[in-house]
Design an enzyme around this catalytic site. Structure first.
Site, short mmCIF file in Angstrom:
data_model
loop_
_atom_site.label_atom_id
_atom_site.label_comp_id
_atom_site.label_asym_id
_atom_site.label_seq_id
_atom_site.Cartn_x
_atom_site.Cartn_y
_atom_site.Cartn_z
CG HIS A 64 -2.11 -0.88 1.09
ND1 HIS A 64 -3.20 -0.81 1.92
CD2 HIS A 64 -2.41 -1.84 0.18
CE1 HIS A 64 -4.11 -1.70 1.55
NE2 HIS A 64 -3.65 -2.34 0.50
CD GLU A 66 -2.13 4.09 3.18
OE1 GLU A 66 -1.77 3.41 2.19
OE2 GLU A 66 -3.30 4.10 3.59
#
Lengths: 158, 158
Positions: A64, A66
């Site tokens: 992801h 993040e």
């Protein structure tokens, strides 16, 4: 544009600037046919990490935006704690990413679109570290539309 | 040894074998002065991924044993879903790792020691995918003692 803050913290002008940087990352994901989510990690006004979703290309659920931004920022700082940093991300973090944010003890998370299905806050706001402030809804429509139109196109193709 | 299953599913003989493999990984972490947690990822009786905690060495909160095992297994399979796989891990997964497990749609998680402080189940068992069965307490004492004695030694040094 709808602003909604869980902490009643006012948005600050630089939030708009850095969310636009996160949106640039999301567009890189889109260009790679990935779910368009982007993130930048900011420390004292400087981007020290960024990432965009690469789960399809890398065949890896942990890729992801993040998570890549956390890893990049930790590499840059030479330490795993991001206590003076802000994460800007175009979509509300999922449980995995919020769980990672907990370990970083990050100061602040600013996200774009809310994610009522997979966002961490549907489960519990206590997933984050007590030191972490968060705010959602910066460029909500633009961030949300990016993801919605991606899935709409996928559905039309199938 | 205490067995406790959230799903009332009986343990199977191979669980002991693979938890011992995960314990070997935990000992590798210990030798590297990391919090001693280890994991192996098993598909049809074969280890297809493994990892041990490397958060200190890599300065990276995402470098938990489970995360590395997920990435390794996905690389091996060439796909990000681990629907026919079992994760063996010596300590109850944290929220980040359970959130990652959700995305993999893994069939089964077998963990050693319960973690009342940071384990995902203190927050919600719904973090996992509905398809995922889980069981805890395999070699509970051995797995737990490893972590406890690590922290005890750290405290005595300081």
């Amino acid at each position: 544009m709808k602003y909604y803050s869980f902490t009643n913290e006012p948005t600050i002008p630089e939030d708009d600037f850095f969310m636009k940087e996160a949106l640039k990352e999301a567009h890189l994901a889109l260009a790679a046919d990935e779910i368009p989510v982007g993130a930048v990690l900011v420390c004292k006004g400087r981007v020290i990490g960024k990432g965009h979703n690469l789960t399809q290309k890398l065949n890896d659920v942990t890729a992801h935006a993040e998570m890549q931004a956390f890893t990049a920022a930790s590499n840059f700082l030479g330490g795993k704690y991001l206590s003076d940093c802000t994460l800007y991300v175009t979509l509300e973090p999922c449980v995995m990413c919020a769980g990672a944010a907990y370990w970083t003890q990050i100061s602040r998370i600013v996200f774009g679109a809310h994610d009522p299905q997979r966002g961490f806050s549907r489960l519990s706001q206590n997933i984050l570290h007590p030191k972490t402030q968060f705010i959602g809804g910066i460029f909500e429509e633009e961030c949300s539309e990016l993801v919605k139109s991606f899935f709409q196109k996928k559905r039309n193709k199938s």
